[in-house]
Scaffold this motif. Sequence first.
Motif, PDB file in Angstrom:
ATOM      1  N   TYR A  40      28.774  33.949  40.993  1.00 40.11           N
ATOM      2  CA  TYR A  40      28.860  35.014  41.993  1.00 40.11           C
ATOM      3  C   TYR A  40      30.016  34.811  42.956  1.00 40.11           C
ATOM      4  O   TYR A  40      30.788  35.719  43.221  1.00 40.11           O
ATOM      5  CB  TYR A  40      27.533  35.080  42.763  1.00 40.11           C
ATOM      6  N   HIS A  41      30.147  33.602  43.494  1.00 41.06           N
ATOM      7  CA  HIS A  41      31.098  33.388  44.579  1.00 41.06           C
ATOM      8  C   HIS A  41      32.547  33.545  44.124  1.00 41.06           C
ATOM      9  O   HIS A  41      33.402  33.936  44.910  1.00 41.06           O
ATOM     10  CB  HIS A  41      30.872  32.019  45.228  1.00 41.06           C
ATOM     11  N   GLU A  42      32.832  33.218  42.889  1.00 43.86           N
ATOM     12  CA  GLU A  42      34.211  33.280  42.386  1.00 43.86           C
ATOM     13  C   GLU A  42      34.568  34.641  41.810  1.00 43.86           C
ATOM     14  O   GLU A  42      35.705  34.858  41.389  1.00 43.86           O
ATOM     15  CB  GLU A  42      34.431  32.203  41.315  1.00 43.86           C
ATOM     16  N   THR A  43      33.597  35.536  41.737  1.00 49.12           N
ATOM     17  CA  THR A  43      33.863  36.849  41.150  1.00 49.12           C
ATOM     18  C   THR A  43      34.281  37.847  42.229  1.00 49.12           C
ATOM     19  O   THR A  43      33.644  37.938  43.278  1.00 49.12           O
ATOM     20  CB  THR A  43      32.605  37.378  40.432  1.00 49.12           C
ATOM     21  N   ALA A  44      35.350  38.571  41.968  1.00 51.80           N
ATOM     22  CA  ALA A  44      35.788  39.643  42.869  1.00 51.80           C
ATOM     23  C   ALA A  44      35.493  40.988  42.216  1.00 51.80           C
ATOM     24  O   ALA A  44      35.420  41.086  40.986  1.00 51.80           O
ATOM     25  CB  ALA A  44      37.288  39.519  43.139  1.00 51.80           C
ATOM     26  N   ILE A  45      35.343  42.016  43.041  1.00 50.85           N
ATOM     27  CA  ILE A  45      35.090  43.355  42.495  1.00 50.85           C
ATOM     28  C   ILE A  45      36.213  43.763  41.541  1.00 50.85           C
ATOM     29  O   ILE A  45      35.979  44.395  40.512  1.00 50.85           O
ATOM     30  CB  ILE A  45      34.919  44.381  43.647  1.00 50.85           C
ATOM     31  N   SER A  46      37.433  43.333  41.856  1.00 48.53           N
ATOM     32  CA  SER A  46      38.563  43.702  40.986  1.00 48.53           C
ATOM     33  C   SER A  46      38.457  43.071  39.586  1.00 48.53           C
ATOM     34  O   SER A  46      38.938  43.635  38.607  1.00 48.53           O
ATOM     35  CB  SER A  46      39.889  43.301  41.643  1.00 48.53           C
ATOM     36  N   HIS A  47      37.818  41.893  39.487  1.00 46.32           N
ATOM     37  CA  HIS A  47      37.568  41.317  38.157  1.00 46.32           C
ATOM     38  C   HIS A  47      36.692  42.271  37.335  1.00 46.32           C
ATOM     39  O   HIS A  47      36.901  42.467  36.140  1.00 46.32           O
ATOM     40  CB  HIS A  47      36.848  39.973  38.272  1.00 46.32           C
ATOM     41  N   ILE A  48      35.700  42.816  38.003  1.00 45.72           N
ATOM     42  CA  ILE A  48      34.734  43.687  37.313  1.00 45.72           C
ATOM     43  C   ILE A  48      35.387  44.997  36.893  1.00 45.72           C
ATOM     44  O   ILE A  48      35.246  45.434  35.745  1.00 45.72           O
ATOM     45  CB  ILE A  48      33.510  43.948  38.227  1.00 45.72           C
ATOM     46  N   THR A  49      36.151  45.606  37.803  1.00 37.85           N
ATOM     47  CA  THR A  49      36.769  46.898  37.465  1.00 37.85           C
ATOM     48  C   THR A  49      37.844  46.731  36.396  1.00 37.85           C
ATOM     49  O   THR A  49      37.981  47.570  35.515  1.00 37.85           O
ATOM     50  CB  THR A  49      37.360  47.584  38.718  1.00 37.85           C
ATOM     51  N   THR A  50      38.590  45.622  36.463  1.00 33.92           N
ATOM     52  CA  THR A  50      39.605  45.380  35.431  1.00 33.92           C
ATOM     53  C   THR A  50      38.949  45.250  34.059  1.00 33.92           C
ATOM     54  O   THR A  50      39.382  45.857  33.085  1.00 33.92           O
ATOM     55  CB  THR A  50      40.399  44.095  35.762  1.00 33.92           C
ATOM     56  N   ARG A  51      37.883  44.472  34.002  1.00 37.22           N
ATOM     57  CA  ARG A  51      37.207  44.303  32.711  1.00 37.22           C
ATOM     58  C   ARG A  51      36.596  45.610  32.224  1.00 37.22           C
ATOM     59  O   ARG A  51      36.579  45.901  31.018  1.00 37.22           O
ATOM     60  CB  ARG A  51      36.130  43.221  32.794  1.00 37.22           C
ATOM     61  N   ALA A  52      36.068  46.396  33.166  1.00 37.76           N
ATOM     62  CA  ALA A  52      35.440  47.666  32.777  1.00 37.76           C
ATOM     63  C   ALA A  52      36.480  48.747  32.467  1.00 37.76           C
ATOM     64  O   ALA A  52      36.141  49.778  31.873  1.00 37.76           O
ATOM     65  CB  ALA A  52      34.514  48.152  33.897  1.00 37.76           C
ATOM     66  N   GLY A  53      37.722  48.501  32.885  1.00 37.13           N
ATOM     67  CA  GLY A  53      38.770  49.497  32.642  1.00 37.13           C
ATOM     68  C   GLY A  53      38.640  50.728  33.530  1.00 37.13           C
ATOM     69  O   GLY A  53      38.943  51.843  33.120  1.00 37.13           O
ATOM     70  N   VAL A  54      38.152  50.523  34.744  1.00 42.15           N
ATOM     71  CA  VAL A  54      38.053  51.649  35.692  1.00 42.15           C
ATOM     72  C   VAL A  54      38.760  51.261  36.994  1.00 42.15           C
ATOM     73  O   VAL A  54      39.012  50.074  37.244  1.00 42.15           O
ATOM     74  CB  VAL A  54      36.588  52.034  36.002  1.00 42.15           C
ATOM     75  N   GLY A  55      39.058  52.249  37.810  1.00 43.73           N
ATOM     76  CA  GLY A  55      39.715  51.982  39.085  1.00 43.73           C
ATOM     77  C   GLY A  55      38.732  51.485  40.128  1.00 43.73           C
ATOM     78  O   GLY A  55      37.518  51.650  39.992  1.00 43.73           O
TER      79      GLY A  55
END
Lengths: 212, 212
Positions: A40-55
């Motif tokens: 959790y602590h090392e994950t940023a929202i941008s990691h998630i959106t990049t992987r999901a391919g959304v803005g």
Amino acid sequence: MSQHSGSEIDERSGPKTERGRRTLRKLLDAAGEEFGARGYHETAISHITTRAGVGLGTFYVYFKSKEEVFRALVADMGVRTRHALADAVKDAPNRLEAERLGIRAFLEFARANKSLYRVVMEAQFVAPEAYAAYYLVFSDAYRQQLSQAAARGEISKGDDEVRVWALMGASTFLGLKYGLWENDADVDAVSEAAADLMINGLAPRVKNGDAT
Amino acid sequence: MSQHSGSEIDERSGPKTERGRRTLRKLLDAAGEEFGARGYHETAISHITTRAGVGLGTFYVYFKSKEEVFRALVADMGVRTRHALADAVKDAPNRLEAERLGIRAFLEFARANKSLYRVVMEAQFVAPEAYAAYYLVFSDAYRQQLSQAAARGEISKGDDEVRVWALMGASTFLGLKYGLWENDADVDAVSEAAADLMINGLAPRVKNGDAT
């Protein structure tokens, strides 16, 4: 097991369109991968959106924060785990056989969903109320199944709340040991050995002076 | 249970003087309280030294870093848990009775050591190798006890590795539910219900067509 349709997302409060449900599913799957791999602590929202391919803007249509997507993910994993287990035991002729099939299905699920397993464990610290809810929802349904089986004489009578927590704990640790840590373990053999222990623990008692 | 002499710290590699062992014990106890209450990420070394009543320089005589004191604490908790359980079952006449006493002792230990329980759980994420070692050391000893009991005919024969992980998981979840979350639960009643499940799971098998 790792691909899901939008149908497992609660349709009352979730997105109204099929496209919206697909985007939410992509965000949750990406969140599962990122939180599972980085913590959790090392994950940023941008990691998630990049992987999901959304803005990034799209993320905020669905969630207010990193904590909120994490909590939604834990709830989603509860639904998926319950569906996988319910599906595995649906043809079981009785509760003891359902336990046998359930243990095996859980080990396979843990092995196929390593990231998700880690997310639930980390929820203890990141979102304790989501963690408690995960097990409370699960244990309520499980307890009812044991009570009904005891009423039918398929298992012994006992304190079903205690039995449910013991059984959930046993499956969770077996999932950790043989699902996550030991990839080469024979799931069939482990399931049978575990089922032997649990099934004899639950089985109707044979009255016999030899049994201590 | 929450007060300890220096005797439980490994004397081969630990401090050479009684005073040094007392200081180390104070640091570990303070670390347990702070990590348990705040979690790893929110705990600073200064929190630990303030609670222990020692200077920051003293901390670095014993540990290189926050991570090192955390790992030492997990190992120390393993020793303390094993001692508490070994002490509780030392007069048991057989393995099934030892299981009954062990479950009860574990619930009492979890309730009396809530901080420590949380530390071990968080170790999964903060120090995974310390977490794995905690359970591997525990499971090795437990497995030998089951094997010996099976050889004596006190329990059924089975896959002792699988049984040990199932039993450790059951106790861990019962400790979470009834030791940490439900302070008012009757430990005696919970222990008896859990022991009934586990003991019947382990008991020598009665050959009988009625038992499924």
